[in-house]
Design an enzyme around this catalytic site. Structure first.
Site, PDB file in Angstrom:
ATOM      1  N   LYS A   1     -11.910   3.980   1.830  1.00 22.82           N
ATOM      2  CA  LYS A   1     -10.819   3.217   1.234  1.00 22.82           C
ATOM      3  C   LYS A   1     -11.462   2.077   0.427  1.00 22.82           C
ATOM      4  O   LYS A   1     -11.622   0.969   0.916  1.00 22.82           O
ATOM      5  CB  LYS A   1      -9.909   2.689   2.356  1.00 22.82           C
ATOM      6  CG  LYS A   1      -8.610   2.102   1.890  1.00 22.82           C
ATOM      7  CD  LYS A   1      -7.732   1.782   3.108  1.00 22.82           C
ATOM      8  CE  LYS A   1      -6.417   1.191   2.682  1.00 22.82           C
ATOM      9  NZ  LYS A   1      -5.551   0.877   3.830  1.00 22.82           N
TER      10      LYS A   1
ATOM     11  N   GLU B   1       0.830  -1.203   0.000  1.00 26.64           N
ATOM     12  CA  GLU B   1       0.000   0.000   0.000  1.00 26.64           C
ATOM     13  C   GLU B   1       0.872   1.263   0.000  1.00 26.64           C
ATOM     14  O   GLU B   1       0.521   2.258  -0.630  1.00 26.64           O
ATOM     15  CB  GLU B   1      -0.927   0.016   1.218  1.00 26.64           C
ATOM     16  CG  GLU B   1      -1.991  -1.061   1.169  1.00 26.64           C
ATOM     17  CD  GLU B   1      -2.861  -1.048   2.396  1.00 26.64           C
ATOM     18  OE1 GLU B   1      -4.019  -0.596   2.275  1.00 26.64           O
ATOM     19  OE2 GLU B   1      -2.398  -1.471   3.471  1.00 26.64           O
TER      20      GLU B   1
ATOM     21  N   GLU C   1      -7.426   6.543   9.993  1.00 23.53           N
ATOM     22  CA  GLU C   1      -7.830   7.353  11.134  1.00 23.53           C
ATOM     23  C   GLU C   1      -6.882   8.544  11.289  1.00 23.53           C
ATOM     24  O   GLU C   1      -7.329   9.680  11.483  1.00 23.53           O
ATOM     25  CB  GLU C   1      -7.828   6.509  12.418  1.00 23.53           C
ATOM     26  CG  GLU C   1      -8.936   5.476  12.493  1.00 23.53           C
ATOM     27  CD  GLU C   1      -8.635   4.144  11.805  1.00 23.53           C
ATOM     28  OE1 GLU C   1      -9.385   3.181  12.038  1.00 23.53           O
ATOM     29  OE2 GLU C   1      -7.657   4.053  11.025  1.00 23.53           O
TER      30      GLU C   1
END
Length: 122
Positions: free
Chosen positions: A99, A21, A73
């Protein structure tokens, strides 16, 4: 209270706990609702009586892509803080960060967090 609403803002970034990612990145999507008194803008038709949507989007893009976070977050918090810091007319902001391509073995539209921050929380 009046609101400025930005829905479906798509930004590419490198957030997530998985190494791929942070290396490959992915698309994220924001919904932002900013509480603001718009009566001055409504009465005068003067941009100085509101906050510019375009400038808010530039701020979100800048802060969201400046760092690589493990958690959405944290990315949401940084975004909300920047909006409140840079736009004094905004009294509170709700940031929903989606997401849609989270690397999980499940079928879903998106995962998301939603946070609300206001000047009273400072």
């Amino acid at each position: 209270m009046d609101k400025i609403i930005i829905k479906g803002l798509k930004l590419f970034a490198y957030h997530g706990v998985n190494p791929e990612e942070k290396e490959e990145g992915q698309q994220f999507e924001f919904d932002i609702t900013a509480e603001i008194d718009l009566s001055g803008a409504c009465n005068t038709d003067d941009l100085n009586q509101t906050e510019s949507y375009a400038k808010i989007i530039k701020t979100v893009r800048r802060v969201f892509t400046a760092e690589k976070y493990d958690l959405i977050e944290k990315a949401s918090q940084v975004t909300a803080d920047a909006i409140l810091d840079e736009y004094p007319k905004i009294s509170s902001v709700t940031v929903t960060l989606k997401k849609p391509f989270a690397p999980m073995k499940a079928e879903f539209d998106f995962v998301a967090v939603e946070i609300t921050r206001s000047r009273q929380n400072d």
